[in-house]
Enzyme design. Structure first.
Site, PDB file in Angstrom:
ATOM      1  N   GLU A 244      -2.846   5.008  -2.211  1.00  0.00           N
ATOM      2  CA  GLU A 244      -3.649   6.050  -1.585  1.00  0.00           C
ATOM      3  C   GLU A 244      -3.394   7.298  -2.408  1.00  0.00           C
ATOM      4  O   GLU A 244      -2.278   7.833  -2.410  1.00  0.00           O
ATOM      5  CB  GLU A 244      -3.240   6.280  -0.136  1.00  0.00           C
ATOM      6  CG  GLU A 244      -4.082   7.366   0.522  1.00  0.00           C
ATOM      7  CD  GLU A 244      -3.418   8.034   1.713  1.00  0.00           C
ATOM      8  OE1 GLU A 244      -4.137   8.617   2.534  1.00  0.00           O
ATOM      9  OE2 GLU A 244      -2.170   7.989   1.813  1.00  0.00           O
TER      10      GLU A 244
ATOM     11  N   HIS B 253      -7.179   3.536   9.540  1.00  0.00           N
ATOM     12  CA  HIS B 253      -6.389   4.264  10.539  1.00  0.00           C
ATOM     13  C   HIS B 253      -6.550   5.771  10.360  1.00  0.00           C
ATOM     14  O   HIS B 253      -6.600   6.521  11.341  1.00  0.00           O
ATOM     15  CB  HIS B 253      -4.906   3.865  10.436  1.00  0.00           C
ATOM     16  CG  HIS B 253      -4.187   4.491   9.290  1.00  0.00           C
ATOM     17  ND1 HIS B 253      -4.133   3.918   8.029  1.00  0.00           N
ATOM     18  CD2 HIS B 253      -3.506   5.671   9.192  1.00  0.00           C
ATOM     19  CE1 HIS B 253      -3.448   4.698   7.221  1.00  0.00           C
ATOM     20  NE2 HIS B 253      -3.053   5.778   7.903  1.00  0.00           N
TER      21      HIS B 253
ATOM     22  N   GLY C 290      -8.276   7.534  13.294  1.00  0.00           N
ATOM     23  CA  GLY C 290      -7.218   8.181  14.043  1.00  0.00           C
ATOM     24  C   GLY C 290      -7.091   9.669  13.802  1.00  0.00           C
ATOM     25  O   GLY C 290      -6.550  10.388  14.651  1.00  0.00           O
TER      26      GLY C 290
ATOM     27  N   ARG D 111       0.877  -1.168   0.000  1.00  0.00           N
ATOM     28  CA  ARG D 111       0.000   0.000   0.000  1.00  0.00           C
ATOM     29  C   ARG D 111       0.912   1.215   0.000  1.00  0.00           C
ATOM     30  O   ARG D 111       1.746   1.372   0.889  1.00  0.00           O
ATOM     31  CB  ARG D 111      -0.910  -0.015   1.222  1.00  0.00           C
ATOM     32  CG  ARG D 111      -1.922   1.144   1.258  1.00  0.00           C
ATOM     33  CD  ARG D 111      -1.435   2.268   2.139  1.00  0.00           C
ATOM     34  NE  ARG D 111      -2.443   3.280   2.391  1.00  0.00           N
ATOM     35  CZ  ARG D 111      -2.212   4.414   3.033  1.00  0.00           C
ATOM     36  NH1 ARG D 111      -0.990   4.685   3.474  1.00  0.00           N
ATOM     37  NH2 ARG D 111      -3.171   5.270   3.238  1.00  0.00           N
ATOM     38  N   LEU D 112       0.805   2.056  -1.018  1.00  0.00           N
ATOM     39  CA  LEU D 112       1.672   3.207  -1.211  1.00  0.00           C
ATOM     40  C   LEU D 112       1.002   4.442  -0.631  1.00  0.00           C
ATOM     41  O   LEU D 112      -0.051   4.877  -1.110  1.00  0.00           O
ATOM     42  CB  LEU D 112       1.961   3.413  -2.698  1.00  0.00           C
ATOM     43  CG  LEU D 112       2.560   2.208  -3.439  1.00  0.00           C
ATOM     44  CD1 LEU D 112       2.560   2.464  -4.935  1.00  0.00           C
ATOM     45  CD2 LEU D 112       3.971   1.928  -2.950  1.00  0.00           C
ATOM     46  N   ASP D 113       1.610   5.005   0.391  1.00  0.00           N
ATOM     47  CA  ASP D 113       1.043   6.156   1.076  1.00  0.00           C
ATOM     48  C   ASP D 113       1.121   7.415   0.210  1.00  0.00           C
ATOM     49  O   ASP D 113       2.147   7.704  -0.400  1.00  0.00           O
ATOM     50  CB  ASP D 113       1.805   6.376   2.391  1.00  0.00           C
ATOM     51  CG  ASP D 113       1.298   7.558   3.181  1.00  0.00           C
ATOM     52  OD1 ASP D 113       0.185   7.459   3.716  1.00  0.00           O
ATOM     53  OD2 ASP D 113       2.013   8.571   3.255  1.00  0.00           O
TER      54      ASP D 113
ATOM     55  N   HIS E 269     -16.425   8.204   2.869  1.00  0.00           N
ATOM     56  CA  HIS E 269     -17.009   9.491   3.247  1.00  0.00           C
ATOM     57  C   HIS E 269     -18.531   9.461   3.107  1.00  0.00           C
ATOM     58  O   HIS E 269     -19.255   9.990   3.960  1.00  0.00           O
ATOM     59  CB  HIS E 269     -16.438  10.608   2.376  1.00  0.00           C
ATOM     60  CG  HIS E 269     -14.969  10.822   2.547  1.00  0.00           C
ATOM     61  ND1 HIS E 269     -14.244  10.273   3.579  1.00  0.00           N
ATOM     62  CD2 HIS E 269     -14.075  11.542   1.795  1.00  0.00           C
ATOM     63  CE1 HIS E 269     -12.977  10.644   3.470  1.00  0.00           C
ATOM     64  NE2 HIS E 269     -12.853  11.404   2.399  1.00  0.00           N
TER      65      HIS E 269
ATOM     66  N   ASP F 237     -11.581   6.535  -0.706  1.00  0.00           N
ATOM     67  CA  ASP F 237     -12.101   7.320   0.402  1.00  0.00           C
ATOM     68  C   ASP F 237     -13.500   7.858   0.123  1.00  0.00           C
ATOM     69  O   ASP F 237     -14.260   8.137   1.057  1.00  0.00           O
ATOM     70  CB  ASP F 237     -11.158   8.478   0.716  1.00  0.00           C
ATOM     71  CG  ASP F 237      -9.972   8.056   1.571  1.00  0.00           C
ATOM     72  OD1 ASP F 237      -9.977   6.921   2.070  1.00  0.00           O
ATOM     73  OD2 ASP F 237      -9.029   8.860   1.719  1.00  0.00           O
TER      74      ASP F 237
END
Length: 574
Positions: A293, A381, A385, A256-258, A317, A313
């Protein structure tokens, strides 16, 4: 400079050559002299073309070493083992040795559980996490996504402020412990996904700015620090080799590439394209999916076959707004008509595809992509978070509607992802925590408080991110909820249906555009057609539909078909 040194010079850090011999290379284009110091022994590295320094040194696994760059000692930016933390010294590290063969990479069959090693268990170690993998797999989870494990400053943190990408965070265990965790994931029949950060370095403890200041782009910054100059081959090699090592040596199956939107690379060939090719070359018999991402909602990477799927996302949402009524900041666009947005996400992937919206225009068409090109979630997260109080969705909405949303996520065609604890209805928060001291600690506290000053719905004083109590409160399994067994049973039932009925259809590919439409302010019906059959679903997410859409002989149901919280799903094959 011979060919051997040239090849070695293009791979960062130490490479074990056998016996007591190691080759060490670094890129220091502003330096005139680089020496490796092991104990009191100095070995000069040979300066090659383009700022590379490389050479063979003698030492044993566990020996401490430093790079002496123009007379100043630095921690190797590509150190493999930092048992004393990012301030070093680095130590020579024997190659890891995973033992358990990985299961086949069957992407349509993937269901993900995202975990943070430090809070996943009481011990917070790789070894403790490994002991729990069989139980995770028993629920029907087929892949575990591990939040970043690269070494960062302090003892506790989320991992996104890593500064030594080649070294594992020592509080979690040794490199071999991580390899054993991957073995345990594979032994349980699951895939191991690693979250990696290739868009920035953390604010404290990085040696690259001193060893190779040219690594960074002086004309660009990210929200988290200096931008990186990906146009330079040594910079590209730093990240590409890192991914290859995690996959080839540790056995990770996917990444998973941030924040891919911050990997700004104007090169003719984007670094991620080159990375995907390098992974294919290193593991020719095994695909290594890349999950992005990327807040831009673009389809280019998936169209080109570089990216397998994007975190979606938009889906999160829309579901969040429907269930909670929140409408501030980035939720504003999705609070206008959330059920229509959910329907669009289920049919076309992204909601925002370039059309005008309340807060502007974002994205590009995505309806042509298969559902498996999207990773959907109700919690992550980030989304838990990055709330001031770290509340989980179950504490913000009606549990009955949330059960339907949970089942809808697991039974719809997109790749589903759960955040640790979600599979059993955990109520423990997941808070932002870090471990800095002095001015950096004060800056983190002030920044965190300022971030939420305008969020009335996030409410209350922000917990001190530097407090150990904030970290300890974020363990989802420390005190299971009274209904944890019921949630686990729901998760297991939905994932069993998914594996038996939906996955074979996903493997056959879409055969017609999906038909998904609202049937009320919080209800919808859906039909997806695949080469091998179709899936139908109806969902009431807190309201009785205006236009009921009964489903005959469903395979799986939750709740009362005449009530406000209901889901039915059915798969049909010719």
């Amino acid at each position: 400079m011979n060919d051997q040194t040239t090849r070695a010079g293009h791979h960062w850090g130490p490479t074990y050559l056998g016996g007591d011999t190691w080759r060490i290379a670094t890129w220091a284009p502003n330096a005139s002299d680089v020496v490796v110091r092991i104990d009191d022994r100095d070995t000069p590295l040979t300066q090659g073309d383009g700022g590379w320094f490389a050479g063979d040194v003698t030492g044993r696994a566990g020996d401490a070493y430093h790079l002496i760059v123009d007379g100043t000692a630095h921690v190797d930016p590509a150190a493999r083992w930092l048992p004393d933390g990012v301030a070093g010294p680095a130590r020579l590290c024997a190659p890891v040795a995973p033992d358990v063969p990985a299961p086949p990479v069957d992407w349509p069959a993937v269901t993900i559980l995202e975990i943070h090693v430090g809070t996943f268990t009481t011990e917070g170690t790789f070894a403790a996490a490994a002991a729990r993998m069989a139980g995770v797999a028993a629920l029907g989870i087929t892949a575990v996504e591990i939040m970043p494990v690269a070494a960062f400053s302090g003892h506790r943190g989320w991992g996104y402020d890593g500064v030594m990408p080649y070294a594992v965070h020592p509080d979690y265990g040794t490199p071999q412990d991580l390899a054993r965790l991957v073995d345990a994931i594979h032994a349980a029949g699951m895939l191991a996904i690693l979250d990696v950060v290739y868009n920035h370095f953390g604010p404290e403890g990085a040696s690259l700015p001193s060893v190779a200041p040219a690594f960074f782009d002086a004309d660009r910054t990210t929200p988290w620090g200096p931008g990186i100059d990906y146009t330079q081959d040594p910079v590209r090699r730093f990240f590409i080799d890192n991914a290859v090592i995690w996959a080839r040596d540790f056995g990770f199956d996917a990444f998973r590439l941030d924040a891919v939107h911050q990997i700004v690379d104007p090169s003719p060939v984007h670094i991620l394209t080159e990375m995907a090719a390098a992974l294919r070359s290193a593991l020719p018999d095994r695909p290594v999916p890349l999950i992005a991402e990327d807040e831009r909602n673009l389809a280019e990477g998936r169209d080109a076959g570089v990216i397998t799927a994007n975190w979606n996302d938009d889906y999160h949402h829309a579901v969040h707004c429907l269930l909670t009524g929140e409408d501030e900041s980035y939720y504003a666009n999705f609070a206008v008509d959330p059920i229509t947005d959910i329907a669009r996400a289920l049919a076309e992937g992204h909601v925002e595809q370039g059309q005008p919206r309340a807060n502007g225009t974002r994205g590009a068409p995505s309806a042509h992509l298969p559902p498996t090109a999207f990773v959907n979630s109700n919690q992550t997260h980030d989304q838990v978070g990055n709330r001031a109080q770290g509340e989980r969705l179950i504490t913000l909405t009606d549990p009955g509607a949330l059960r339907v949303a949970h089942a809808m996520l697991l039974c719809a065609p997109a790749i589903p992802m759960l955040f640790m604890g979600e599979e059993e209805g955990a109520r423990a928060p997941f808070l932002f925590f870090a471990d800095y001291e002095g001015e950096m600690a004060d800056a983190v506290r002030k920044g965190r408080a300022a971030e939420f000053a305008a969020f009335a719905q996030f409410g209350g004083p922000v917990p001190d991110p530097l407090s150990r109590d904030t970290f300890e409160r974020s363990r989802p399994y420390a005190a299971p909820a009274s209904d944890a067994a019921e949630w686990r049973a729901l998760t297991k039932r939905c994932l069993a249906w998914r594996a038996a009925a939906l996955v074979p259809l996903l493997r056959s590919g879409p055969a017609a555009p999906p038909d998904v439409a609202p049937t009320g302010t919080a209800a919808l019906r859906a039909r997806w057609t695949f080469g091998a059959g179709r899936v139908e679903m109806i969902a009431h997410l807190g309201t009785v539909p205006d236009t009921p859409a009964p489903l005959r002989n469903p395979d799986l149901t939750i709740g009362d078909p005449a009530g406000p919280n209901y889901l039915a799903v059915k798969a049909t094959t010719p």
